[in-house]
Write a protein that holds these residues in place. Structure first.
Motif, short mmCIF file in Angstrom:
data_model
loop_
_atom_site.label_atom_id
_atom_site.label_comp_id
_atom_site.label_asym_id
_atom_site.label_seq_id
_atom_site.Cartn_x
_atom_site.Cartn_y
_atom_site.Cartn_z
N ASP A 4 0.83 -1.21 0.00
CA ASP A 4 0.00 0.00 0.00
C ASP A 4 0.86 1.26 0.00
OD1 ASP A 4 -2.34 -1.26 -0.21
OD2 ASP A 4 -2.77 -1.31 1.96
N ASP A 5 1.91 1.22 0.84
CA ASP A 5 2.83 2.37 0.86
C ASP A 5 3.49 2.54 -0.50
OD1 ASP A 5 2.33 3.13 3.38
OD2 ASP A 5 4.10 2.19 4.29
N PHE A 6 3.85 1.40 -1.09
CA PHE A 6 4.50 1.47 -2.41
C PHE A 6 3.58 2.16 -3.41
CE2 PHE A 6 5.43 0.07 -6.69
CZ PHE A 6 6.79 0.37 -6.77
N ARG A 7 2.30 1.78 -3.38
CA ARG A 7 1.32 2.42 -4.30
C ARG A 7 1.27 3.92 -4.06
NH1 ARG A 7 -1.66 -2.21 -3.86
NH2 ARG A 7 -1.68 -3.13 -5.92
N ARG A 8 1.15 4.29 -2.77
CA ARG A 8 1.00 5.69 -2.42
C ARG A 8 2.23 6.50 -2.87
NH1 ARG A 8 1.65 8.00 2.54
NH2 ARG A 8 2.15 5.99 3.46
N HIS A 9 3.39 6.01 -2.49
CA HIS A 9 4.60 6.76 -2.83
C HIS A 9 4.88 6.71 -4.34
CE1 HIS A 9 5.30 7.45 1.32
NE2 HIS A 9 5.52 6.19 1.60
N GLY A 10 4.54 5.57 -4.92
CA GLY A 10 4.75 5.43 -6.37
C GLY A 10 3.90 6.44 -7.13
N HIS A 11 2.63 6.54 -6.75
CA HIS A 11 1.76 7.51 -7.45
C HIS A 11 2.28 8.93 -7.25
CE1 HIS A 11 -1.22 4.77 -8.94
NE2 HIS A 11 -1.43 4.24 -7.75
N LEU A 13 5.26 9.85 -6.68
CA LEU A 13 6.50 10.03 -7.44
C LEU A 13 6.21 10.26 -8.93
CD1 LEU A 13 9.55 10.07 -7.15
CD2 LEU A 13 9.58 7.62 -7.54
N VAL A 14 5.28 9.53 -9.46
CA VAL A 14 4.92 9.73 -10.88
C VAL A 14 4.38 11.16 -11.06
CG1 VAL A 14 3.32 9.05 -12.70
CG2 VAL A 14 4.58 7.31 -11.44
N GLU A 15 3.60 11.63 -10.07
CA GLU A 15 3.11 13.02 -10.14
C GLU A 15 4.28 13.99 -10.14
OE1 GLU A 15 0.15 14.37 -10.55
OE2 GLU A 15 -0.72 12.37 -10.75
N TRP A 16 5.25 13.72 -9.28
CA TRP A 16 6.41 14.61 -9.20
C TRP A 16 7.14 14.65 -10.55
CZ3 TRP A 16 11.51 15.15 -10.06
CH2 TRP A 16 12.15 16.24 -9.47
N ILE A 17 7.32 13.46 -11.12
CA ILE A 17 8.06 13.39 -12.40
C ILE A 17 7.27 14.10 -13.51
CG2 ILE A 17 8.98 11.84 -14.18
CD1 ILE A 17 9.46 9.75 -11.93
N ALA A 18 5.96 13.90 -13.51
CA ALA A 18 5.13 14.54 -14.55
C ALA A 18 5.21 16.06 -14.43
CB ALA A 18 3.69 14.05 -14.46
N ASP A 19 5.13 16.56 -13.17
CA ASP A 19 5.25 18.01 -12.95
C ASP A 19 6.63 18.51 -13.39
OD1 ASP A 19 2.76 18.28 -11.93
OD2 ASP A 19 3.38 18.28 -9.81
N TYR A 20 7.63 17.70 -13.07
CA TYR A 20 9.01 18.08 -13.43
C TYR A 20 9.13 18.23 -14.95
CZ TYR A 20 13.96 17.36 -14.41
OH TYR A 20 15.24 17.49 -14.90
N PHE A 21 8.61 17.24 -15.68
CA PHE A 21 8.68 17.35 -17.15
C PHE A 21 7.94 18.60 -17.63
CE2 PHE A 21 9.25 12.50 -17.77
CZ PHE A 21 10.62 12.66 -17.83
N GLU A 22 6.78 18.84 -17.00
CA GLU A 22 5.94 19.95 -17.46
C GLU A 22 6.59 21.31 -17.18
OE1 GLU A 22 1.15 20.67 -17.18
OE2 GLU A 22 2.08 19.11 -15.98
N HIS A 23 7.31 21.38 -16.05
CA HIS A 23 7.83 22.69 -15.64
C HIS A 23 9.35 22.75 -15.61
CE1 HIS A 23 3.76 23.77 -14.70
NE2 HIS A 23 3.64 22.71 -13.92
N VAL A 24 9.98 21.89 -16.39
CA VAL A 24 11.44 21.82 -16.30
C VAL A 24 12.09 23.16 -16.65
CG1 VAL A 24 11.79 20.91 -18.65
CG2 VAL A 24 13.44 20.38 -16.85
N GLU A 25 11.41 23.96 -17.46
CA GLU A 25 12.01 25.25 -17.85
C GLU A 25 12.04 26.25 -16.70
OE1 GLU A 25 11.54 26.96 -21.76
OE2 GLU A 25 10.32 25.23 -22.32
N ASP A 26 11.35 25.94 -15.58
CA ASP A 26 11.42 26.83 -14.42
C ASP A 26 12.76 26.70 -13.68
OD1 ASP A 26 8.87 27.39 -15.09
OD2 ASP A 26 7.91 26.35 -13.40
N TYR A 27 13.49 25.64 -13.96
CA TYR A 27 14.78 25.43 -13.28
C TYR A 27 15.90 26.07 -14.10
CZ TYR A 27 12.43 21.59 -10.75
OH TYR A 27 11.60 20.83 -9.99
N PRO A 28 16.98 26.54 -13.44
CA PRO A 28 18.15 26.93 -14.23
C PRO A 28 18.75 25.68 -14.86
CG PRO A 28 18.64 26.99 -11.86
CD PRO A 28 17.19 26.63 -11.99
N VAL A 29 19.15 25.76 -16.12
CA VAL A 29 19.66 24.54 -16.78
C VAL A 29 20.86 24.00 -16.02
CG1 VAL A 29 20.34 23.49 -18.96
CG2 VAL A 29 19.13 25.65 -18.98
N LEU A 30 21.79 24.92 -15.71
CA LEU A 30 23.04 24.50 -15.07
C LEU A 30 22.89 24.64 -13.56
CD1 LEU A 30 25.88 23.68 -16.04
CD2 LEU A 30 26.46 26.10 -16.13
#
Ligand SMILES: Cc1ncc(COP(=O)(O)O)c(C=O)c1O
Length: 480
Positions: A4-11, A13-30
């Motif tokens: 159950d914990d794996f499901r919760r944290h896994g979901h 984490l996928v949200e985090w990664i999806a947000d990261y892809f969507e907003h990657v330009e908000d980070y400094p490249v370097l």
């Protein structure tokens, strides 16, 4: 971590990664951290008691994210971009979950056979003939080392038993590459017991391509001096300028002299998928081996490098060694398929999964469209450089990399000295990279320091390339 914990944290984490892809330009490249910052922010010893995953993620966010250089940022225009992609990320997720260890066919029939299937697809896409068998390694450096080990094995049949050290029955073995070849060729020679002294760096022509006549002359001179030429490494897409060595002429020399020909197409090999660039691998069908890196320009997350070889038996002869504790009844049947026999490593990850998922999810048409667009953008950038009186291009642009520099008229028709121009370009690069919007790298060419813009990310568009150019022009004006 229970299911159950794996499901919760896994979901989450996928949200985090999806947000990261969507907003990657908000980070400094370097990354903007200083050396030691990350180390100082983390405990010196491992915890005795397990910690909640949420706490670990919080530290990941707080400490590690600021220390990331964002290879996923579409403004990443340095080196050769290693462009991942969402299907590749999902495949990595599965790969870790399944934890396949494909040393033998029977320890993972799926990983063993999918490797053959996915590499067969890629081979067809880049137009190599069917007698090239593929094997996956982590990096091109390791692929090239294995190619040169196979060449060494083919030349000196008893080398795996007797080694090279202290042998009076062998002349010095020599390997050839151009002055522009990647440093992994040097490292391979260090690793396989030949040493850098055995590497002959052949001069290049005005466009940074190996001079085939100089190669033939050097091989002849070495033979006359009693040396033993065993391999040539030709590069299709050199690291600095993406120049393309004359592989057909080099292949003629290799077949005449019976020398192993390895083609380093780590970056550029995939461009052969484009009808406009189908001839980029001309002559490679006569090579003994070729490396191409899906983790460079094929939207596959690092790491995945492919070595294609027409003489896989030499590679297997170099490495097939089955300890008693691994032998099994199905050994004879599966011997050819046991991946442990095609390299130094015993264990191997299920890397083919990500290549298979990337090829299926994108489809060849979309991959070709991305590659063609990257090449178009590089041409466009080159045209801006060519049209500007204070910038100059320093090499042809056959693919998706532009080498150029700022070389303004300082007073009237006078320009800076070479040292001043080098220093000015270094300052310009630092300034532009400090904006965090883009990241370019540099190289050394005949004229001196060259700025290098490399396009390879699936999300990089004309807007990003335009922005890089505007930043260069604006900062050059301020620095002047
Ligand atoms: C032409 C060429 N060959 C080999 C390599 C080494 O690649 P890897 O990092 O996969 O070892 C590079 C790296 O950029 C390269 O440009």
């Amino acid at each position: 971590m229970d299911p159950d914990d794996f499901r919760r944290h896994g979901h989450a984490l996928v949200e985090w990664i999806a947000d990261y892809f969507e907003h990657v330009e908000d980070y400094p490249v370097l990354a903007r951290v200083a050396p030691g910052d990350i180390t100082a922010a983390l405990p010196r010893t491992a915890p005795e008691d397990g910690e909640p995953f949420a706490a670990i993620m919080a530290d990941f966010q707080r400490v590690l994210v600021p220390g990331l250089t964002h290879w996923n940022h579409p403004g990443f225009l340095a080196y050769f971009d290693s462009c991942g992609s969402p299907p590749g990320v999902l495949a990595e997720f599965l790969c870790a979950a399944l934890n396949q260890q494909a040393m033998l066919w029977r320890t993972s029939p799926a990983a063993t056979e999918l490797e053959g299937v996915a590499l067969g697809w890629l081979r067809q896409l880049i137009g190599l003939p069917p007698d090239f068998e593929g094997v996956i390694y982590d990096t091109a450096s390791v692929s090239t080392m294995h190619a040169l080990l196979a060449a060494r094995e083919a030349a000196v049949r008893d080398v795996r038993v007797r080694g090279l050290a202290g042998r009076s029955d062998l002349p010095k073995l020599c390997v050839y590459c151009s002055e522009q070849a990647h440093s992994s060729v040097d490292k391979s020679l260090m690793a396989i017991g030949l040493g850098q002294e055995s590497l002959r760096k052949i001069p290049v022509d005005a466009e940074y391509r190996m001079n085939a006549t100089a190669l033939a002359d050097t091989v002849s001179a070495d033979r006359a001096a009693g040396f033993w030429p065993i391999a040539v490494v030709a590069t299709v897409g050199t690291t600095s300028t993406t120049s393309i060595d004359p592989v057909p002429a080099i292949a003629d020399i290799c077949s005449r002299e019976r020398i192993w020909l390895h083609v380093d197409a780590a970056y550029a090999g995939v461009a052969a998928m484009l009808p406009s660039h189908a001839d980029i691998l001309a002559g490679a069908d006569r090579a003994d081996s070729l490396v191409v890196n899906p983790h460079k320009w094929l939207f596959t997350p690092v790491d995945l490098s492919v070595l294609y070889c027409r003489r896989m038996d030499s590679l297997r002869a170099a490495f097939a060694l089955t300890p008693e504790y691994i032998l099994s009844g199905d050994q004879a049947d599966a011997a050819r398929r046991n991946l442990m026999n095609t390299g130094i490593q015993l264990g191997r990850r299920f890397r083919s999964l990500k290549l298979w998922m990337v090829l299926r999810s994108f489809g060849a048409k979309a991959i070709r469209a991305h590659l063609a667009e990257h090449i178009r953008l590089a041409q466009l950038f080159a045209s801006w450089v060519d049209a500007h009186r204070d910038f100059e291009r320093l090499a042809p642009v056959p693919l998706s990399v532009v080498c150029f520099r700022w070389n303004p008229f300082v007073t009237g028709d006078e320009r800076w000295s070479k040292a001043e121009t080098d220093a000015a370009n270094e300052r310009l690069l630092d300034r532009v990279n400090a904006t965090g919007e883009v990241f370019l790298s540099h190289t050394q060419l005949r004229e001196g320091v060259a700025l290098r813009l490399a396009i390879g990310h699936a999300q990089t568009t004309e807007r990003h390339v335009r922005r890089a150019w505007d930043l260069l022009v604006d900062h050059a004006a301020i620095l002047r």
